[in-house]
Design a protein around this motif. Structure first.
Motif, PDB file in Angstrom:
ATOM      1  N   ALA A 168     -17.772  13.900  -0.885  1.00 46.12           N
ATOM      2  CA  ALA A 168     -17.124  14.184   0.261  1.00 46.12           C
ATOM      3  C   ALA A 168     -17.493  14.655   0.876  1.00 46.12           C
ATOM      4  O   ALA A 168     -17.580  16.409   0.182  1.00 46.12           O
ATOM      5  CB  ALA A 168     -15.211  13.642   0.100  1.00 46.12           C
ATOM      6  N   SER A 169     -17.376  15.106   2.137  1.00 44.98           N
ATOM      7  CA  SER A 169     -18.276  15.988   3.129  1.00 44.98           C
ATOM      8  C   SER A 169     -16.760  17.575   3.318  1.00 44.98           C
ATOM      9  O   SER A 169     -17.989  18.235   2.569  1.00 44.98           O
ATOM     10  CB  SER A 169     -18.488  15.752   4.478  1.00 44.98           C
ATOM     11  OG  SER A 169     -19.075  14.335   4.438  1.00 44.98           O
ATOM     12  N   ASN A 170     -15.787  17.417   2.742  1.00 46.16           N
ATOM     13  CA  ASN A 170     -15.262  19.101   2.756  1.00 46.16           C
ATOM     14  C   ASN A 170     -15.452  19.489   1.243  1.00 46.16           C
ATOM     15  O   ASN A 170     -15.054  20.452   1.023  1.00 46.16           O
ATOM     16  CB  ASN A 170     -13.574  18.171   2.020  1.00 46.16           C
ATOM     17  CG  ASN A 170     -12.666  18.040   4.099  1.00 46.16           C
ATOM     18  OD1 ASN A 170     -13.478  17.869   4.368  1.00 46.16           O
ATOM     19  ND2 ASN A 170     -11.787  17.436   3.450  1.00 46.16           N
TER      20      ASN A 170
ATOM     21  N   ARG B  45     -12.743  -0.793   2.175  1.00 46.13           N
ATOM     22  CA  ARG B  45     -12.839  -2.204   2.876  1.00 46.13           C
ATOM     23  C   ARG B  45     -13.995  -2.514   3.785  1.00 46.13           C
ATOM     24  O   ARG B  45     -14.893  -3.258   3.297  1.00 46.13           O
ATOM     25  CB  ARG B  45     -12.304  -2.227   3.586  1.00 46.13           C
ATOM     26  CG  ARG B  45     -11.645  -3.973   4.409  1.00 46.13           C
ATOM     27  CD  ARG B  45     -11.374  -4.255   5.475  1.00 46.13           C
ATOM     28  NE  ARG B  45      -9.454  -4.741   4.524  1.00 46.13           N
ATOM     29  CZ  ARG B  45      -8.312  -3.594   4.693  1.00 46.13           C
ATOM     30  NH1 ARG B  45      -8.258  -3.036   5.519  1.00 46.13           N
ATOM     31  NH2 ARG B  45      -6.529  -4.192   3.569  1.00 46.13           N
ATOM     32  N   ASP B  46     -14.604  -1.069   4.334  1.00 47.97           N
ATOM     33  CA  ASP B  46     -15.551  -1.422   5.280  1.00 47.97           C
ATOM     34  C   ASP B  46     -17.233  -1.085   3.630  1.00 47.97           C
ATOM     35  O   ASP B  46     -17.555  -1.939   4.437  1.00 47.97           O
ATOM     36  CB  ASP B  46     -15.914   0.028   5.790  1.00 47.97           C
ATOM     37  CG  ASP B  46     -17.385   0.260   6.955  1.00 47.97           C
ATOM     38  OD1 ASP B  46     -18.124  -0.882   7.071  1.00 47.97           O
ATOM     39  OD2 ASP B  46     -17.911   1.271   6.918  1.00 47.97           O
ATOM     40  N   VAL B  47     -17.029  -0.124   2.352  1.00 51.27           N
ATOM     41  CA  VAL B  47     -18.013  -0.245   2.057  1.00 51.27           C
ATOM     42  C   VAL B  47     -18.024  -1.889   1.408  1.00 51.27           C
ATOM     43  O   VAL B  47     -19.429  -2.279   0.742  1.00 51.27           O
ATOM     44  CB  VAL B  47     -17.371   0.158   1.176  1.00 51.27           C
ATOM     45  CG1 VAL B  47     -18.547   0.492  -0.489  1.00 51.27           C
ATOM     46  CG2 VAL B  47     -17.918   2.408   1.887  1.00 51.27           C
TER      47      VAL B  47
ATOM     48  N   GLU C 192       3.845   3.829   3.596  1.00 49.55           N
ATOM     49  CA  GLU C 192       2.034   3.944   4.216  1.00 49.55           C
ATOM     50  C   GLU C 192       1.928   5.356   2.935  1.00 49.55           C
ATOM     51  O   GLU C 192       2.860   6.505   2.887  1.00 49.55           O
ATOM     52  CB  GLU C 192       1.860   4.331   5.437  1.00 49.55           C
ATOM     53  CG  GLU C 192       2.455   2.756   5.996  1.00 49.55           C
ATOM     54  CD  GLU C 192       2.494   3.234   7.640  1.00 49.55           C
ATOM     55  OE1 GLU C 192       1.580   4.000   8.190  1.00 49.55           O
ATOM     56  OE2 GLU C 192       2.989   2.207   8.333  1.00 49.55           O
ATOM     57  N   GLU C 193       0.845   5.310   2.780  1.00 53.71           N
ATOM     58  CA  GLU C 193       0.628   6.406   1.740  1.00 53.71           C
ATOM     59  C   GLU C 193       0.464   7.666   3.023  1.00 53.71           C
ATOM     60  O   GLU C 193      -0.704   7.690   4.000  1.00 53.71           O
ATOM     61  CB  GLU C 193      -1.212   5.828   1.122  1.00 53.71           C
ATOM     62  CG  GLU C 193      -1.449   6.921  -0.103  1.00 53.71           C
ATOM     63  CD  GLU C 193      -2.866   6.793   0.055  1.00 53.71           C
ATOM     64  OE1 GLU C 193      -3.752   6.907   0.193  1.00 53.71           O
ATOM     65  OE2 GLU C 193      -3.332   6.889  -1.329  1.00 53.71           O
ATOM     66  N   ILE C 194       0.776   8.770   2.894  1.00 49.99           N
ATOM     67  CA  ILE C 194       0.875  10.248   3.473  1.00 49.99           C
ATOM     68  C   ILE C 194      -0.176  11.022   3.349  1.00 49.99           C
ATOM     69  O   ILE C 194      -0.872  11.675   3.404  1.00 49.99           O
ATOM     70  CB  ILE C 194       1.933  10.509   3.228  1.00 49.99           C
ATOM     71  CG1 ILE C 194       3.553   9.775   4.395  1.00 49.99           C
ATOM     72  CG2 ILE C 194       1.836  11.739   4.311  1.00 49.99           C
ATOM     73  CD1 ILE C 194       4.391  10.102   4.112  1.00 49.99           C
TER      74      ILE C 194
HETATM   75  P1  NAP Z   1     -11.818   8.538   2.478  1.00 53.61           P
HETATM   76  O1  NAP Z   1     -11.987   9.312   3.789  1.00 53.61           O
HETATM   77  O2  NAP Z   1     -11.779   6.533   2.515  1.00 53.61           O
HETATM   78  O3  NAP Z   1     -12.892   9.236   2.233  1.00 53.61           O
HETATM   79  C1  NAP Z   1     -14.113   8.741   0.746  1.00 53.61           C
HETATM   80  C2  NAP Z   1     -15.376   9.065   0.921  1.00 53.61           C
HETATM   81  O4  NAP Z   1     -16.306   7.688   1.280  1.00 53.61           O
HETATM   82  C3  NAP Z   1     -15.968  10.514   1.205  1.00 53.61           C
HETATM   83  O5  NAP Z   1     -17.174  10.564   0.404  1.00 53.61           O
HETATM   84  C4  NAP Z   1     -16.785   9.923   2.866  1.00 53.61           C
HETATM   85  O6  NAP Z   1     -17.362  10.817   3.624  1.00 53.61           O
HETATM   86  C5  NAP Z   1     -17.111   8.652   2.594  1.00 53.61           C
HETATM   87  N1  NAP Z   1     -17.010   7.755   3.314  1.00 53.61           N
HETATM   88  C6  NAP Z   1     -16.156   7.730   4.539  1.00 53.61           C
HETATM   89  N2  NAP Z   1     -16.157   6.405   5.044  1.00 53.61           N
HETATM   90  C7  NAP Z   1     -17.353   5.494   4.819  1.00 53.61           C
HETATM   91  C8  NAP Z   1     -17.615   4.926   5.321  1.00 53.61           C
HETATM   92  N3  NAP Z   1     -17.788   3.996   6.200  1.00 53.61           N
HETATM   93  N4  NAP Z   1     -19.140   3.927   4.464  1.00 53.61           N
HETATM   94  C9  NAP Z   1     -18.804   4.908   3.065  1.00 53.61           C
HETATM   95  N5  NAP Z   1     -18.120   6.105   2.647  1.00 53.61           N
HETATM   96  C10 NAP Z   1     -17.825   5.732   3.576  1.00 53.61           C
HETATM   97  O7  NAP Z   1     -10.869   9.043   1.526  1.00 53.61           O
HETATM   98  P2  NAP Z   1     -11.079  11.097   1.307  1.00 53.61           P
HETATM   99  O8  NAP Z   1      -9.738  11.427   2.413  1.00 53.61           O
HETATM  100  O9  NAP Z   1     -12.195  11.642   1.066  1.00 53.61           O
HETATM  101  O10 NAP Z   1      -9.570  11.074  -0.120  1.00 53.61           O
HETATM  102  C11 NAP Z   1      -8.288  10.183   0.136  1.00 53.61           C
HETATM  103  C12 NAP Z   1      -8.081   8.850  -0.243  1.00 53.61           C
HETATM  104  O11 NAP Z   1      -8.764   8.948  -1.488  1.00 53.61           O
HETATM  105  C13 NAP Z   1      -6.573   8.642  -0.485  1.00 53.61           C
HETATM  106  O12 NAP Z   1      -6.639   7.224   0.030  1.00 53.61           O
HETATM  107  C14 NAP Z   1      -6.904   8.337  -2.483  1.00 53.61           C
HETATM  108  O13 NAP Z   1      -5.937   7.616  -2.215  1.00 53.61           O
HETATM  109  C15 NAP Z   1      -8.036   8.064  -2.722  1.00 53.61           C
HETATM  110  N6  NAP Z   1      -8.478   8.617  -4.085  1.00 53.61           N
HETATM  111  C16 NAP Z   1      -8.495   7.292  -4.638  1.00 53.61           C
HETATM  112  C17 NAP Z   1      -8.223   7.557  -6.366  1.00 53.61           C
HETATM  113  C18 NAP Z   1      -8.021   6.390  -6.915  1.00 53.61           C
HETATM  114  O14 NAP Z   1      -8.804   6.423  -8.070  1.00 53.61           O
HETATM  115  N7  NAP Z   1      -7.936   5.401  -6.578  1.00 53.61           N
HETATM  116  C19 NAP Z   1      -8.551   8.804  -6.422  1.00 53.61           C
HETATM  117  C20 NAP Z   1      -8.374   9.829  -5.338  1.00 53.61           C
HETATM  118  C21 NAP Z   1      -8.123   9.549  -4.474  1.00 53.61           C
HETATM  119  P3  NAP Z   1     -16.785  12.499   4.285  1.00 53.61           P
HETATM  120  O15 NAP Z   1     -16.005  12.675   3.219  1.00 53.61           O
HETATM  121  O16 NAP Z   1     -18.042  12.352   4.769  1.00 53.61           O
HETATM  122  O17 NAP Z   1     -15.774  10.995   4.694  1.00 53.61           O
END
Ligand code: NAP
Length: 495
Positions: free
Chosen positions: A176-178, A233-235, A381-383
């Motif tokens: 994650a970029s953050n 979904r995109d991935v 929805e997930e907040i």
């Molecule tokens: P996110 O926006 O989906 O990003 C996750 C990762 O994917 C980041 O490295 C992001 O890069 C990258 N990414 C975003 N769009 C992409 C794309 N179209 N193609 C390929 N990579 C892409 O999620 P987040 O905000 O970091 O994390 C929160 C979410 O993670 C929540 O929905 C949470 O429930 C879920 N989560 C699930 C679990 C589990 O095990 N089930 C565990 C922890 C978190 P950038 O940072 O550069 O955008």
């Protein structure tokens, strides 16, 4: 001066000439933490090439040797635990006890995977023919892509990296970029531990550039992704075009069911930790509290009273209960949901951005409780923030109906003293994880982790499932009869 990181490709930290950069920010102060390369698609391709080149030697390294390198990584992490915990808290905002917990979870999992180096079990299975021996062995998949979120910025990368390494894969890691500093420091741990050049590569940059390039690269055979549903979904779709194995761990909307016979004091501690730990930014966070009508008023009273003395503030101060949310984007999204909640439900507590003094420098929100009927958007929805929806139900059957009527199915919990009802809930709740008399959070690394419905696409991480995620099964037949034996045709009859 801010710390600058390059890409880690082929065993070297490099900063490409063009080097567009981005920064990470401390969400408690908005100070810049560190700066990173915004990699291009070409740099992703270079990292993938290095991973492909390193694969053959790494796959031939005996698994117990790979395990020794993981043990080195675990001990380096132990040595650096206090420092890494602070880095997690500074870059992501979770309170320091949880920052240290994030690192401890990494250590636990790396050690667990190191032991797998002496297992990686296959099966032996009898043959239907004489003088024939049948077994399965595990083989690595090749180059794997690990794409991770910011909420467990060392633990989730390590869940993927340690499992992929022990099974003999090479890795291109896009964090994650953050929370790119947490990721870069994790990679430094493996570098120091002796992971050979090219086996683990780090490419920082956006999902749209780095993520897309990685998922579309034909040399990447498996993508392990944790994040939100939309990106997942995109991935999945992009990976499907290349017939890749795409492993998705996505969001949740996790319920605690509180029955009328529950130990309310125990449940109070659990719900507070489940809902407001990590400022509600865990995929397993307790975001719905489904309460039996007989204890509804009493429990809500206890909850709001306790939250009155809950401290929100500096996450590095060990006395703080909850830190900031992770970013400006997170704050905006959560405040939008709070505004929606004010329209469709009854605000019981919080519901605002905290202001004044140190609050003005960061992304601090009040712990928020809404009383809501089932069916509102905030209750479905997930907040992903410190917002708890509380729903009143008449009985167990209604509680389970409400708990299950959502698109997600990650974690779930029931508080009850009735053992029969506890076992019914284990059977009835549509979720990958069910806790009894504990909140929805609290995974342990030696158990599988994941969910049903939109929480994923059927896989599990951690525990023994981690080995499944990152290995292929090869089925082996050894015929020592010295003649052609035909299965199904030559099989002997007992008649
Ligand atoms: P996110 O926006 O989906 O990003 C996750 C990762 O994917 C980041 O490295 C992001 O890069 C990258 N990414 C975003 N769009 C992409 C794309 N179209 N193609 C390929 N990579 C892409 O999620 P987040 O905000 O970091 O994390 C929160 C979410 O993670 C929540 O929905 C949470 O429930 C879920 N989560 C699930 C679990 C589990 O095990 N089930 C565990 C922890 C978190 P950038 O940072 O550069 O955008």
């Amino acid at each position: 001066m801010e710390t600058e990181y390059g890409l880690f490709v082929g065993g070297k930290w490099t900063t490409p000439a063009h080097a567009g950069r981005f920064q990470t920010t401390n969400p408690a102060t908005r100070e810049t933490v560190a700066s990173f390369v915004s990699a291009t698609a070409d740099e992703v391709a270079r990292a993938t090439s290095e991973a492909a080149k390193a694969f053959s030697a790494w796959r031939d390294t005996p698994a117990p040797k790979r395990g020794e390198i993981l043990l080195n990584a675990a001990s380096i992490m132990k040595r650096r635990k206090a420092e890494l915990g602070r880095i997690v808290t500074r870059e992501m905002g979770k309170v320091i006890a949880e920052g240290l917990g994030d690192v401890q979870e990494s250590i636990d999992f790396i050690e667990y995977m190191a032991g797998e180096g002496r297992r990686l079990f296959g099966e032996t299975v009898p043959s239907e023919l004489r003088s024939k021996f049948c077994l399965t062995v595990r083989q690595p998949k090749g180059v794997v892509a690990c794409i991770t979120p910011w909420n467990f910025p060392t633990a989730i990368p390590n869940w993927k990296i340690a499992a992929a390494l022990i099974t003999g894969n090479t890795i291109v890691f896009k964090p994650a970029s953050n929370t790119a500093q947490c990721a870069a420091e994790v990679v430094k741990v493996y570098e120091e531990a002796g992971v050979p050049p090219g086996v683990l590569n780090l490419v920082t940059g956006s999902g749209a550039v780095v993520g897309h390039a990685l998922v579309s690269d034909p040399r990447v055979r498996t993508v392990s992704f944790t994040g939100g549903v939309e990106a997942g979904r995109d991935v999945y779709v992009r990976g499907a075009a290349g017939l890749k194995m795409v492993h998705l761990e996505l969001g949740g909307k996790n319920p605690v069911i509180l029955m009328e016979d529950a130990d309310l004091k125990l449940a109070l501690d659990g719900v507070l930790f489940g809902a407001f730990g990590t400022a509600g930014q865990r995929c397993t966070a307790t975001s719905r509290l489904i309460v039996h009508e007989k204890v509804y008023d009493a429990f809500l009273g206890m909850l709001t009273e306790r939250l009155g003395s809950f401290t929100v503030g500096d996450p590095l101060d060990p006395a703080t209960g909850m830190g900031p949310v992770a970013s400006a984007d997170q704050e905006r999204k959560i405040l939008d949901y709070i505004a929606l909640g004010r329209k469709e439900a009854k605000l019981r507590l919080g519901g605002e951005k905290l202001t004044g003094g140190a609050y003005d420098r960061g992304y601090f929100l009040a712990p928020t409780i809404f009383e809501t009927p089932h069916g509102t958007r905030i209750s479905k929805e997930e907040i992903f923030g410190p917002v708890l929806s509380v729903l009143k139900v008449r009985d167990y059957d209604e509680a389970v109906r409400v708990a299950n009527d959502i698109d997600y199915g990650l974690s779930s919990s029931i508080y009850t003293r009735d053992v029969n009802r506890a076992f019914r809930a284990i059977h009835d709740l549509e979720a990958g994880i069910t806790y009894v008399n504990a909140p929805t959070i609290g995974a342990e690394v030696q158990l599988p982790f994941g969910g049903v419905k939109n929480t994923g696409n059927g896989g599990r991480e951690a525990g023994s499932a981690a080995i499944e995620e990152f290995s292929e099964i090869k089925t082996v037949f050894v015929d020592f009869s010295s003649r052609l034996q035909k299965a199904q045709i030559d099989a002997e009859s007992v008649a």
